[in-house]
Motif scaffolding. Structure first.
Motif, PDB file in Angstrom:
ATOM      1  N   ARG A 105       0.862  -1.186   0.000  1.00 34.93           N
ATOM      2  CA  ARG A 105       0.000   0.000   0.000  1.00 34.93           C
ATOM      3  C   ARG A 105       0.892   1.228   0.000  1.00 34.93           C
ATOM      4  N   LEU A 106       0.697   2.093  -1.006  1.00 35.40           N
ATOM      5  CA  LEU A 106       1.524   3.285  -1.169  1.00 35.40           C
ATOM      6  C   LEU A 106       0.643   4.519  -1.337  1.00 35.40           C
ATOM      7  N   HIS A 107       1.085   5.628  -0.773  1.00 33.30           N
ATOM      8  CA  HIS A 107       0.430   6.908  -1.025  1.00 33.30           C
ATOM      9  C   HIS A 107       0.612   7.279  -2.498  1.00 33.30           C
ATOM     10  N   HIS A 108      -0.331   8.029  -3.036  1.00 35.82           N
ATOM     11  CA  HIS A 108      -0.277   8.343  -4.470  1.00 35.82           C
ATOM     12  C   HIS A 108       0.939   9.173  -4.862  1.00 35.82           C
ATOM     13  N   MET A 109       1.653   9.752  -3.879  1.00 36.45           N
ATOM     14  CA  MET A 109       2.875  10.491  -4.208  1.00 36.45           C
ATOM     15  C   MET A 109       3.904   9.601  -4.902  1.00 36.45           C
ATOM     16  N   PHE A 110       3.830   8.283  -4.654  1.00 35.03           N
ATOM     17  CA  PHE A 110       4.823   7.373  -5.228  1.00 35.03           C
ATOM     18  C   PHE A 110       4.551   7.057  -6.693  1.00 35.03           C
ATOM     19  N   LEU A 111       3.409   7.467  -7.222  1.00 31.35           N
ATOM     20  CA  LEU A 111       3.134   7.221  -8.635  1.00 31.35           C
ATOM     21  C   LEU A 111       4.081   8.011  -9.525  1.00 31.35           C
ATOM     22  N   ASP A 112       4.620   9.117  -9.017  1.00 30.63           N
ATOM     23  CA  ASP A 112       5.552   9.944  -9.781  1.00 30.63           C
ATOM     24  C   ASP A 112       6.983   9.817  -9.270  1.00 30.63           C
ATOM     25  N   ALA A 113       7.247   8.819  -8.459  1.00 28.55           N
ATOM     26  CA  ALA A 113       8.569   8.698  -7.828  1.00 28.55           C
ATOM     27  C   ALA A 113       9.636   8.361  -8.859  1.00 28.55           C
ATOM     28  N   PRO A 114      10.837   8.904  -8.691  1.00 30.57           N
ATOM     29  CA  PRO A 114      11.941   8.536  -9.583  1.00 30.57           C
ATOM     30  C   PRO A 114      12.386   7.097  -9.368  1.00 30.57           C
ATOM     31  N   GLU A 115      13.213   6.619 -10.265  1.00 34.17           N
ATOM     32  CA  GLU A 115      13.613   5.214 -10.224  1.00 34.17           C
ATOM     33  C   GLU A 115      14.333   4.861  -8.930  1.00 34.17           C
ATOM     34  N   SER A 116      15.104   5.804  -8.378  1.00 32.02           N
ATOM     35  CA  SER A 116      15.829   5.513  -7.141  1.00 32.02           C
ATOM     36  C   SER A 116      14.867   5.239  -5.982  1.00 32.02           C
ATOM     37  N   ILE A 117      13.727   5.948  -5.954  1.00 28.20           N
ATOM     38  CA  ILE A 117      12.740   5.741  -4.894  1.00 28.20           C
ATOM     39  C   ILE A 117      11.990   4.435  -5.118  1.00 28.20           C
ATOM     40  N   VAL A 118      11.707   4.117  -6.368  1.00 28.90           N
ATOM     41  CA  VAL A 118      11.049   2.837  -6.663  1.00 28.90           C
ATOM     42  C   VAL A 118      11.933   1.680  -6.198  1.00 28.90           C
ATOM     43  N   ARG A 119      13.233   1.781  -6.448  1.00 30.03           N
ATOM     44  CA  ARG A 119      14.152   0.735  -5.977  1.00 30.03           C
ATOM     45  C   ARG A 119      14.175   0.685  -4.452  1.00 30.03           C
ATOM     46  N   ALA A 120      14.100   1.870  -3.807  1.00 27.19           N
ATOM     47  CA  ALA A 120      14.094   1.902  -2.342  1.00 27.19           C
ATOM     48  C   ALA A 120      12.833   1.230  -1.794  1.00 27.19           C
ATOM     49  N   VAL A 121      11.691   1.433  -2.451  1.00 27.10           N
ATOM     50  CA  VAL A 121      10.458   0.749  -2.041  1.00 27.10           C
ATOM     51  C   VAL A 121      10.632  -0.760  -2.179  1.00 27.10           C
ATOM     52  N   ALA A 122      11.222  -1.179  -3.301  1.00 28.73           N
ATOM     53  CA  ALA A 122      11.449  -2.612  -3.507  1.00 28.73           C
ATOM     54  C   ALA A 122      12.394  -3.174  -2.450  1.00 28.73           C
ATOM     55  N   ASP A 123      13.453  -2.430  -2.136  1.00 28.09           N
ATOM     56  CA  ASP A 123      14.401  -2.897  -1.125  1.00 28.09           C
ATOM     57  C   ASP A 123      13.747  -2.966   0.247  1.00 28.09           C
ATOM     58  N   TYR A 124      12.970  -1.937   0.574  1.00 24.45           N
ATOM     59  CA  TYR A 124      12.393  -1.844   1.913  1.00 24.45           C
ATOM     60  C   TYR A 124      11.272  -2.860   2.122  1.00 24.45           C
ATOM     61  N   ALA A 125      10.317  -2.873   1.199  1.00 26.03           N
ATOM     62  CA  ALA A 125       9.136  -3.719   1.369  1.00 26.03           C
ATOM     63  C   ALA A 125       9.352  -5.137   0.863  1.00 26.03           C
ATOM     64  N   GLY A 126      10.093  -5.272  -0.238  1.00 23.07           N
ATOM     65  CA  GLY A 126      10.250  -6.586  -0.837  1.00 23.07           C
ATOM     66  C   GLY A 126      11.421  -7.387  -0.307  1.00 23.07           C
ATOM     67  N   ARG A 127      12.514  -6.699   0.012  1.00 27.65           N
ATOM     68  CA  ARG A 127      13.734  -7.396   0.432  1.00 27.65           C
ATOM     69  C   ARG A 127      14.021  -7.232   1.922  1.00 27.65           C
ATOM     70  N   GLY A 128      13.274  -6.351   2.596  1.00 24.23           N
ATOM     71  CA  GLY A 128      13.466  -6.188   4.031  1.00 24.23           C
ATOM     72  C   GLY A 128      14.713  -5.417   4.405  1.00 24.23           C
ATOM     73  N   HIS A 129      15.200  -4.532   3.524  1.00 23.60           N
ATOM     74  CA  HIS A 129      16.377  -3.716   3.826  1.00 23.60           C
ATOM     75  C   HIS A 129      15.929  -2.466   4.576  1.00 23.60           C
ATOM     76  N   ARG A 130      16.111  -2.434   5.882  1.00 23.08           N
ATOM     77  CA  ARG A 130      15.628  -1.306   6.676  1.00 23.08           C
ATOM     78  C   ARG A 130      16.342  -0.005   6.335  1.00 23.08           C
ATOM     79  N   THR A 131      17.568  -0.078   5.855  1.00 23.33           N
ATOM     80  CA  THR A 131      18.298   1.144   5.536  1.00 23.33           C
ATOM     81  C   THR A 131      17.630   1.923   4.416  1.00 23.33           C
ATOM     82  N   ALA A 132      16.865   1.247   3.562  1.00 28.29           N
ATOM     83  CA  ALA A 132      16.169   1.954   2.488  1.00 28.29           C
ATOM     84  C   ALA A 132      15.085   2.866   3.045  1.00 28.29           C
ATOM     85  N   GLY A 133      14.652   2.637   4.281  1.00 28.92           N
ATOM     86  CA  GLY A 133      13.636   3.484   4.892  1.00 28.92           C
ATOM     87  C   GLY A 133      14.095   4.916   5.066  1.00 28.92           C
ATOM     88  N   VAL A 134      15.396   5.138   5.225  1.00 31.45           N
ATOM     89  CA  VAL A 134      15.915   6.501   5.372  1.00 31.45           C
ATOM     90  C   VAL A 134      15.649   7.295   4.101  1.00 31.45           C
TER      91      VAL A 134
END
Length: 285
Positions: A105-134
């Protein structure tokens, strides 16, 4: 204390009790090879081409963007992604992993997110990398104007009167006893979430923007002692006095001054002990 899921950054902290508008959802399963499109009919001539253009509605446009984001996340993770886009005021990112798929579940602000933020979402939610939360926290802070500031009429009303506890009475008592009536907030029971097996539960939440406190309805039961409900109310009221702070590139939701003041609650130790011994009952709701 284990009132909240541990190890999550500000980007992913959520409350099941807060009412949320209906979300768009797009379920994506990556394919190994693209499916070729059929060739256009040979008998079509230019004069037969449609002359009217259909402008997509805002909802159709958002659906298309959500589907595109879900595909990008699915391709990044190599697994199915079920994406829901929200207009929440406090929950920007939440997720649930299970069965080789990711429910996100993502706020609609992420629909326009750059690729670096999309990767951070994947790392944080999909891979469990807590450092991506920063990185997600920084992005969310930069998107504050896009977060809805006011409640909608469709948002669940705050109802303080439960079957076993009157939250207004508890709030007024706590405010007079421990805060000299300086806290200004509204309080009520949250909405009961769908029944499912949970590993954590957020017993209360304070919304700084609207000054609203919501208490999880799992506490509105005769077997829950009044001092424990009062402690949760006290805990949430402390957030108005001690807002979260930034430290070392991350958000600290319970700064030292908050924790020191929290320990002054007369039944602090008993409340922690009761929660620890009864967490399983609360998780079953």
């Amino acid at each position: 204390m284990s009132l909240f899921p541990r190890g999550l950054s500000a980007a992913s902290r959520a409350t099941a009790a807060v009412a949320e508008p209906r979300a768009l959802e797009a379920e994506v399963v990556p394919r190994l090879e693209p499916v070729p499109r059929p060739p256009p009919p040979r008998h079509r001539v230019p004069e037969e081409a449609p002359r009217m253009l259909t402008v997509p509605s805002p909802r159709e446009e958002m659906w298309t963007r959500a589907e595109s984001l879900a595909w990008r996340l699915s391709a990044e993770l190599g697994m199915p992604v079920k994406l829901a886009v929200t207009d929440n005021r406090s929950t920007m990112v939440s997720f649930r992993r299970g069965g080789n798929a990711l429910q996100l579940r993502l706020h609609h602000m992420f629909l326009d997110a750059p690729e670096s933020i999309v990767r951070a979402v994947a790392d944080y939610a999909g891979r469990g990398h807590r450092t991506a939360g920063v990185l997600l926290d920084e992005y969310i802070r930069g998107q504050q104007p896009r977060i809805r500031q006011v409640r909608r009429e469709s948002d669940a009303d705050l109802n303080p009167l439960g079957r076993c506890f009157d939250l207004t009475a508890l709030y007024n008592s706590v405010n007079a006893t421990f805060f000299e009536n300086v806290i200004q907030a509204r309080i009520g029971w949250g909405r009961m979430p769908p029944r499912r097996r949970r590993k954590s539960i957020r017993l209360g939440v304070y919304d700084h923007q609207t000054r609203e406190i919501r208490i999880h309805p799992a506490l509105d039961r005769p077997e829950v002692p009044a001092f424990f409900v009062e402690f949760i109310v006290y805990h949430e009221m402390l957030h108005q006095l001690f807002p979260s702070t930034g430290r070392g590139g991350r958000r600290v939701h319970h700064p030292r001054a908050f924790r020191e003041r929290e320990r002054t609650y007369p039944h602090y130790a008993a409340a922690l002990r009761w929660e620890r011994e009864n967490l399983g009952v609360l998780l079953r709701g």
